[in-house]
Each structure stands twice: as structure tokens, then as C-alpha cells.
Scaffold this motif. Sequence first.
Motif, PDB file in Angstrom:
ATOM      1  N   SER A 133       0.825  -1.207   0.000  1.00  0.00           N
ATOM      2  CA  SER A 133       0.000   0.000   0.000  1.00  0.00           C
ATOM      3  C   SER A 133       0.861   1.260   0.000  1.00  0.00           C
ATOM      4  N   TYR A 134       1.937   1.252   0.762  1.00  0.00           N
ATOM      5  CA  TYR A 134       2.816   2.433   0.753  1.00  0.00           C
ATOM      6  C   TYR A 134       3.418   2.653  -0.622  1.00  0.00           C
ATOM      7  N   GLN A 135       3.869   1.588  -1.252  1.00  0.00           N
ATOM      8  CA  GLN A 135       4.480   1.731  -2.578  1.00  0.00           C
ATOM      9  C   GLN A 135       3.469   2.218  -3.609  1.00  0.00           C
ATOM     10  N   ILE A 136       2.240   1.702  -3.534  1.00  0.00           N
ATOM     11  CA  ILE A 136       1.208   2.129  -4.493  1.00  0.00           C
ATOM     12  C   ILE A 136       0.871   3.598  -4.286  1.00  0.00           C
ATOM     13  N   GLY A 137       0.679   4.014  -3.042  1.00  0.00           N
ATOM     14  CA  GLY A 137       0.375   5.415  -2.781  1.00  0.00           C
ATOM     15  C   GLY A 137       1.507   6.338  -3.183  1.00  0.00           C
ATOM     16  N   TRP A 138       2.725   5.948  -2.898  1.00  0.00           N
ATOM     17  CA  TRP A 138       3.890   6.772  -3.253  1.00  0.00           C
ATOM     18  C   TRP A 138       4.028   6.883  -4.772  1.00  0.00           C
ATOM     19  N   THR A 146       5.677  20.096  -7.566  1.00  0.00           N
ATOM     20  CA  THR A 146       5.268  21.476  -7.294  1.00  0.00           C
ATOM     21  C   THR A 146       3.760  21.615  -7.200  1.00  0.00           C
ATOM     22  N   ARG A 147       3.001  20.712  -7.817  1.00  0.00           N
ATOM     23  CA  ARG A 147       1.553  20.842  -7.828  1.00  0.00           C
ATOM     24  C   ARG A 147       0.876  20.050  -6.719  1.00  0.00           C
ATOM     25  N   LEU A 148       1.603  19.164  -6.068  1.00  0.00           N
ATOM     26  CA  LEU A 148       1.024  18.369  -4.990  1.00  0.00           C
ATOM     27  C   LEU A 148       0.928  19.188  -3.710  1.00  0.00           C
ATOM     28  N   HIS A 149      -0.177  18.998  -2.996  1.00  0.00           N
ATOM     29  CA  HIS A 149      -0.291  19.654  -1.694  1.00  0.00           C
ATOM     30  C   HIS A 149       0.683  19.051  -0.687  1.00  0.00           C
ATOM     31  N   SER A 150       0.860  17.719  -0.754  1.00  0.00           N
ATOM     32  CA  SER A 150       1.732  17.020   0.185  1.00  0.00           C
ATOM     33  C   SER A 150       2.764  16.211  -0.585  1.00  0.00           C
ATOM     34  N   ARG A 151       3.859  15.942   0.048  1.00  0.00           N
ATOM     35  CA  ARG A 151       4.912  15.160  -0.584  1.00  0.00           C
ATOM     36  C   ARG A 151       4.459  13.716  -0.767  1.00  0.00           C
ATOM     37  N   PRO A 152       5.060  12.989  -1.731  1.00  0.00           N
ATOM     38  CA  PRO A 152       4.640  11.607  -1.983  1.00  0.00           C
ATOM     39  C   PRO A 152       4.740  10.695  -0.773  1.00  0.00           C
ATOM     40  N   ILE A 153       5.682  10.955   0.132  1.00  0.00           N
ATOM     41  CA  ILE A 153       5.824  10.095   1.303  1.00  0.00           C
ATOM     42  C   ILE A 153       4.556  10.119   2.156  1.00  0.00           C
ATOM     43  N   TYR A 154       3.879  11.267   2.230  1.00  0.00           N
ATOM     44  CA  TYR A 154       2.651  11.361   3.018  1.00  0.00           C
ATOM     45  C   TYR A 154       1.516  10.615   2.334  1.00  0.00           C
ATOM     46  N   HIS A 155       1.484  10.653   1.012  1.00  0.00           N
ATOM     47  CA  HIS A 155       0.470   9.875   0.299  1.00  0.00           C
ATOM     48  C   HIS A 155       0.674   8.381   0.526  1.00  0.00           C
ATOM     49  N   GLY A 156       1.938   7.939   0.506  1.00  0.00           N
ATOM     50  CA  GLY A 156       2.203   6.530   0.758  1.00  0.00           C
ATOM     51  C   GLY A 156       1.804   6.113   2.165  1.00  0.00           C
ATOM     52  N   VAL A 157       2.124   6.945   3.144  1.00  0.00           N
ATOM     53  CA  VAL A 157       1.760   6.625   4.527  1.00  0.00           C
ATOM     54  C   VAL A 157       0.248   6.621   4.699  1.00  0.00           C
ATOM     55  N   ILE A 185      -6.259   9.833  -3.981  1.00  0.00           N
ATOM     56  CA  ILE A 185      -5.040  10.596  -4.224  1.00  0.00           C
ATOM     57  C   ILE A 185      -5.257  11.573  -5.381  1.00  0.00           C
ATOM     58  N   GLY A 186      -5.016  12.819  -5.116  1.00  0.00           N
ATOM     59  CA  GLY A 186      -5.127  13.870  -6.119  1.00  0.00           C
ATOM     60  C   GLY A 186      -4.169  14.998  -5.802  1.00  0.00           C
ATOM     61  N   LEU A 187      -4.150  15.977  -6.680  1.00  0.00           N
ATOM     62  CA  LEU A 187      -3.205  17.068  -6.490  1.00  0.00           C
ATOM     63  C   LEU A 187      -3.490  17.863  -5.220  1.00  0.00           C
ATOM     64  N   ARG A 188      -4.747  17.973  -4.838  1.00  0.00           N
ATOM     65  CA  ARG A 188      -5.112  18.786  -3.681  1.00  0.00           C
ATOM     66  C   ARG A 188      -5.409  17.973  -2.431  1.00  0.00           C
ATOM     67  N   LEU A 189      -5.157  16.675  -2.464  1.00  0.00           N
ATOM     68  CA  LEU A 189      -5.396  15.855  -1.276  1.00  0.00           C
ATOM     69  C   LEU A 189      -4.445  16.274  -0.165  1.00  0.00           C
ATOM     70  N   ARG A 190      -4.995  16.617   0.978  1.00  0.00           N
ATOM     71  CA  ARG A 190      -4.177  17.046   2.113  1.00  0.00           C
ATOM     72  C   ARG A 190      -3.706  15.816   2.893  1.00  0.00           C
ATOM     73  N   ALA A 191      -2.837  15.052   2.258  1.00  0.00           N
ATOM     74  CA  ALA A 191      -2.363  13.806   2.861  1.00  0.00           C
ATOM     75  C   ALA A 191      -1.564  14.075   4.126  1.00  0.00           C
ATOM     76  N   ARG A 192      -0.736  15.103   4.096  1.00  0.00           N
ATOM     77  CA  ARG A 192       0.080  15.391   5.274  1.00  0.00           C
ATOM     78  C   ARG A 192      -0.791  15.728   6.477  1.00  0.00           C
ATOM     79  N   THR A 193      -1.848  16.511   6.249  1.00  0.00           N
ATOM     80  CA  THR A 193      -2.734  16.878   7.350  1.00  0.00           C
ATOM     81  C   THR A 193      -3.413  15.649   7.944  1.00  0.00           C
ATOM     82  N   GLU A 194      -3.892  14.748   7.083  1.00  0.00           N
ATOM     83  CA  GLU A 194      -4.565  13.548   7.566  1.00  0.00           C
ATOM     84  C   GLU A 194      -3.599  12.626   8.304  1.00  0.00           C
TER      85      GLU A 194
END
Length: 459
Positions: free
Chosen positions: A17-22, A35-46, A152-161
Motif C-alpha cells: 500500500s505504501y508503494q502504491i500510494g507513493w 510542485t503541484r502536490l499539496h503534500s509530498r509523496p511520502i505522506y500519500h504513501g503513509v 489521491i489527487g493534487l489537492r489531497l491534504r495527505a500530510r494533514t490527515e
Amino acid sequence: MNALVVAALLLVLLTLSYQIGWSRSRKLAQGGTETRLHSRPIYHGVLVALFATLPAIVVLGLWALFSDSVAHNFILSQLPASVSQLPPVEVHAAVGRVQAIANGFGVIGQPSPEETAAAGSFASFQRLSFLAVIAAAAALGAGGLFWARRRIGLRLRARTEVEIAIRIALIACSTVAILTTIGIVLSLLADAIRFFTFISPIDFFFGTTWNPRFQSAGTGSAGAYGLLPLLWGTVMISIIAMVVAVPIGLMSAIYLSQYAHERVRNVVKPIIEILAGIPTIVYGFFALVTVGPFFAAAGDAVGLDINATSALTAGVVMGIMIIPFISSLSDDIIAQVPRAMRDGSMGLGATKSETIRKVLLPAALPGVVGAVLLAVSRAIGETMIVVLAAGNSPVLRANPAEPTSTVTVSIVNQLTGDADFTSPQSLVAFALGLTLFVMTLLLNVMALYIVRKFREQYE
């Protein structure tokens, strides 16, 4: 085997799951610029890993919580109906025999045909239920994975979650610690109140005789439960321990922090701290076979009567055990004193010893006092050393060369053997435990208050 399967399932879900999200977030970043992502890929993977593994963990946790009761009911359903009419102890024993047979363990006597048949059915039930739980956990994990991936999208606030999830986990851990403390206090308080229905609190807290009589409630005198002999024994042994530990620990901390060469410090400090890793039962044995006889022989040499098992023996050995506690804390506290104060003292012409006596120690005194109070609370709660070395004589006496007893030793004595937990002879252990808890709590609060004031002053 089951634990390995569960661990493998969770590890696969977490990694995949982490690899797919990242990877998904990296593709959306258009060339890796991010530059267009709200959060870095590591937060999406987590975030995807959390949604994949948490449902699986919940399913596995529920099964671990209720599997015993389910297994118990299933085995009862496979045994003759007469078994369920037996007393609870015999029902539990019958179910335990079937479980042992199903798991391949030996049992006393020859299993009956009913037990053998029930064990075979239970073994099949175990396999099928485990596979069903693993399948449900994997399915929910996969569902959470794909649902989180679609989010997962450009504006997903993954870091906040992710930060919210971490905050909830930290709050949960803190809550568990607080609730555990509250549970301990309430359990002690409930049984202590039951004890005070037998014995007056005035007789307990101000009595000078400790002589509990192990009799069932209502069959005679309950005995004498005066706390003062135990309390004085605890305080006397703690005072002796502090007399041994504070000078040695503080002087060693001063030497290591101010005089010792770096290479000497790197060797000596770990050796001193090894004392903190020795089990207390070893200290008790050391006191019983070495220190106690040494004190007795030394007393005979100078005409003094010193018992091998006494407050002096227990206090000295306990002080040796606490030396690394005071030494390490005092070393860290002295090191926190601002270097400008030392340099200013040396610049005014003071020697190193004068700087230590007139600048460093006064500045570090609040922290050192806090360390000493924490060490005192450690000494008050010690059990194994005083069980073996103090002599277990709950008599109010001032001579440290004679046997004595402490609160912790009496708790051990009252709760060992065939204890009737409806009698004052056993319930007194909870009153003693509550008293000891209040004593150590007050010492810890005092120590934390002093250390906090020290930090506010010099940080």
C-alpha cells in the motif's frame, strides 16, 4: 505458525500500500517536480498504508479478543450436554483437555471418544476460522488500499490527515497510561476501603504493633495492624541507602563531568551504570551471603552486636544499587549548567574546585535535589533486597543493626500462600499498597516540580 501468517499479511499490506500510494502521487507530480502536490509523496504513501492496514488490524484484534470465548462455546457444543451442567472449574478443565488434544499436547489419562471427536471438530473449526479471519482482514485491507488510492489527487491534504492520525495515536497512548494509573488506584482504593471496615484507620495509621493473625474472618481476633513499625523500617532503610548513595553518586558525577579525561569517562561511566542493570534479586543474594556476614564479623571484631540480616545490611546494598541512578542524573544536570557561568568564575580567578563548590553545585542544586527525591522513591518501593536482607521483623526499633521490616515486605507476606481475599489479613496488603503509592507519588511530584523550576531557570 499463525503469528507468522498474520505478520506476513500485515507486512505485505503495509509495503504494497505504501508503494502504491507513493508511486501514484509521483505520477501526479508530473515529472517528479512535486510542485503541484499539496503534500509530498511520502505522506500519500503513509496515508494509503494507514487505510490498508488499520482495517486488517481491527479485524485481527477483534478475533484475538473474542476467539477464546468463541472456542469455549464451540467446544461445549461438541461435548455432551451434561458437561455444561458441571461446576465452572470442571467445565473449564474439560474444555482445556479438548483444546490440548486438538493442539497435539498430552493430557492426563486416556481421552474419551467424546473428547477425541470434539478435539477433531475443534481442530477443523480452528483452521477454518483462522482462514476466514485472514481472508476478511486481507479483503478489508485491499478495499481500504484501493479506496485510498482513488482519493489521491493534487489537492489531497495527505500530510494533514497523516498528522491527525499520529496525533490520535499519541493521545491514545497517553490515555492508556493515564487510565492504567487510575485503574490501579481505584483497585487499591476499593479493597483498602473494605479493609477499613474491619480495622479502624486510626489503629492502622497510628498503631505501633504489627501482628496480623491469619484467621478466616469472623473466627476470632483479626490481629494488630499498626503501620508505624513498617513505615519506620521503610524510612530507616531508605535513609541508610541515601547516606551511601548520595555522596558516592554525587562525587562520581562531579569527577566524571569536571575532572575525568574523555577516555576515562567513556570507560568509567558505563561501568558505573552496569550496577543499574543488575537484577535486584542478585543484590538481595549478595546482601544475604556477603554483606550481612561481613557486617556481623566486623561488629564482633569491635564489640558491637550487628545482625547479618538487618536494616543496615539492606540499606547499604540498596544504596549501592541506587548509586548509578544518582550519578547519571547528577552528571546530566551538572552538564546543563550554562558554560558561561563556569567560564565567568574561572575568568575571575577561581580555581576549579572553587567553581564547583560556589558556582556549579549551587546552580545545579535544584536538579540534584530532584534526582535524590526520585532515588528515594525508588528505594521506598524496593522489595527483593529487603525481603532477603532486612530480617522481616516488624518491630518498632531505632537500632539499624537489628532486623526490621518494610511496607513492601509485608505486602509480599500478606499475599503469598493460601490467601482469603475477604479477610483483613489479605485486604491489608491493598491498604499498604495504597499508602506506598501515595508516598512515592508525593516524592515524584516534588522531584518533578523541582526539576521543572530548574529547567525554567537555566534553559
